[in-house]
Design a protein around this motif. Structure first.
Motif, PDB file in Angstrom:
ATOM      1  N   ASP A 123       0.835  -1.207   0.000  1.00 40.88           N
ATOM      2  CA  ASP A 123       0.000   0.000   0.000  1.00 40.88           C
ATOM      3  C   ASP A 123       0.865   1.251   0.000  1.00 40.88           C
ATOM      4  OD1 ASP A 123      -2.512  -1.214  -0.031  1.00 40.88           O
ATOM      5  OD2 ASP A 123      -2.715  -1.240   2.147  1.00 40.88           O
ATOM      6  N   ARG A 124       1.840   1.277   0.871  1.00 43.53           N
ATOM      7  CA  ARG A 124       2.711   2.449   0.995  1.00 43.53           C
ATOM      8  C   ARG A 124       3.477   2.701  -0.302  1.00 43.53           C
ATOM      9  NH1 ARG A 124       3.592   6.221   5.290  1.00 43.53           N
ATOM     10  NH2 ARG A 124       2.923   5.289   7.254  1.00 43.53           N
ATOM     11  N   LEU A 125       4.024   1.669  -0.889  1.00 44.47           N
ATOM     12  CA  LEU A 125       4.838   1.838  -2.088  1.00 44.47           C
ATOM     13  C   LEU A 125       4.010   2.194  -3.313  1.00 44.47           C
ATOM     14  CD1 LEU A 125       7.490  -1.021  -1.668  1.00 44.47           C
ATOM     15  CD2 LEU A 125       7.693   1.404  -1.104  1.00 44.47           C
ATOM     16  N   HIS A 126       2.723   1.885  -3.270  1.00 40.45           N
ATOM     17  CA  HIS A 126       1.835   2.290  -4.365  1.00 40.45           C
ATOM     18  C   HIS A 126       1.230   3.677  -4.126  1.00 40.45           C
ATOM     19  CE1 HIS A 126       2.010  -1.894  -5.765  1.00 40.45           C
ATOM     20  NE2 HIS A 126       1.397  -1.509  -6.862  1.00 40.45           N
ATOM     21  N   GLY A 127       1.466   4.249  -2.952  1.00 43.46           N
ATOM     22  CA  GLY A 127       0.866   5.539  -2.638  1.00 43.46           C
ATOM     23  C   GLY A 127      -0.614   5.456  -2.354  1.00 43.46           C
ATOM     24  N   PHE A 128      -1.090   4.285  -1.933  1.00 46.68           N
ATOM     25  CA  PHE A 128      -2.507   4.072  -1.655  1.00 46.68           C
ATOM     26  C   PHE A 128      -2.835   4.391  -0.194  1.00 46.68           C
ATOM     27  CE2 PHE A 128      -2.770   0.368  -4.958  1.00 46.68           C
ATOM     28  CZ  PHE A 128      -2.682   1.290  -5.990  1.00 46.68           C
ATOM     29  N   GLU A 129      -4.112   4.644   0.054  1.00 45.25           N
ATOM     30  CA  GLU A 129      -4.605   4.602   1.429  1.00 45.25           C
ATOM     31  C   GLU A 129      -4.416   3.180   1.953  1.00 45.25           C
ATOM     32  OE1 GLU A 129      -5.877   7.041   3.352  1.00 45.25           O
ATOM     33  OE2 GLU A 129      -5.539   8.540   1.771  1.00 45.25           O
ATOM     34  N   LEU A 130      -4.144   3.053   3.258  1.00 39.23           N
ATOM     35  CA  LEU A 130      -3.926   1.727   3.809  1.00 39.23           C
ATOM     36  C   LEU A 130      -5.187   0.878   3.706  1.00 39.23           C
ATOM     37  CD1 LEU A 130      -1.755   2.374   6.998  1.00 39.23           C
ATOM     38  CD2 LEU A 130      -1.039   1.870   4.654  1.00 39.23           C
TER      39      LEU A 130
END
Length: 223
Positions: A68-75
């Motif tokens: 999630d973090r590496l895709h820039g997504f909300e958790l």
């Protein structure tokens, strides 16, 4: 979406980052997620009550956070919380159920799943596992085989029961359980474990929807 993905690429691991640096980053991300910290606190409490010296929260608990973090997504919401432990003295499914029941009483809103890894070799038709780390080394994906736990550090002045990692960080030793390390996870790889049948990996990839949900992943079917 293209803009999000291009921006997210800036978060992907620098190849020069050491395992220690990746661990530091992961632990920072864990500490910033109140839901995961709470789950760890409850798991620690449970481990004390049910005599589980060897345990961790593993699989999607760690893997999905990093992706999630590496895709820039909300958790992503925690759709299950895999608590694994190792107790060869009692491998009955009833023990797992009792622990799961205890956790559900503490936090019924959290999706707990409990498995004694001392029993899992039977299902997988392997030799008996010797520890949580050994069991995880046989999981179908390398990046799923990562867990985290923390243990209370008892000092002479510490007479209280365990409380929050964020409020009392000096009271804990944080333990990372990662038989294959963190590099491939932070490199956004989804890698088959050669110890398992490739058909098992392929089935899980197809049914879990990881490649659709996380489009930057590189699927590695061979080592």
């Amino acid at each position: 979406m293209i803009h999000v993905l291009n921006g997210a690429m800036n978060n992907v691991m620098d190849e020069a980052m050491s395992e220690a640096a990746l661990k530091h980053r992961l632990l920072e991300w864990i500490a910033q997620d109140c839901e995961r910290v709470r789950a760890l606190e409850l798991a620690l409490q449970c481990a004390k009550v049910h005599s589980m010296p060897q345990w961790c929260l593993a699989a999607g608990f760690v893997r999905n956070l990093v992706w999630d973090r590496l895709h820039g997504f909300e958790l992503s919401p925690l759709n299950d919380i895999d608590l694994i432990y190792f107790c060869p003295l009692d491998i009955s499914p009833e023990r797992d159920l009792a622990i799961e029941t205890y956790l559900n009483q503490l936090a019924p809103e959290l999706p707990w799943s409990v498995k004694n890894q001392a029993r899992m070799h039977v299902r997988n038709q392997d030799m008996a596992y010797t520890s949580c780390v050994d069991a995880m080394a046989h999981w179908p994906e390398l990046e799923t085989a990562i867990g985290i736990s923390y243990q209370a550090v008892v000092t002479e002045s510490d007479t209280q029961t365990c409380v929050g990692m964020i409020n009392h960080p000096a009271s804990y030793d944080i333990e990372l359980v990662a038989p294959f390390g963190l590099n491939s996870l932070f490199a956004l790889k989804l890698s088959a474990n050669p110890k398992r049948a490739l058909s098992v990996f392929d089935h899980r990839v197809a049914t879990k929807g990881w490649l659709t949900r996380y489009p930057l992943l590189e699927c590695c079917r061979t080592s």
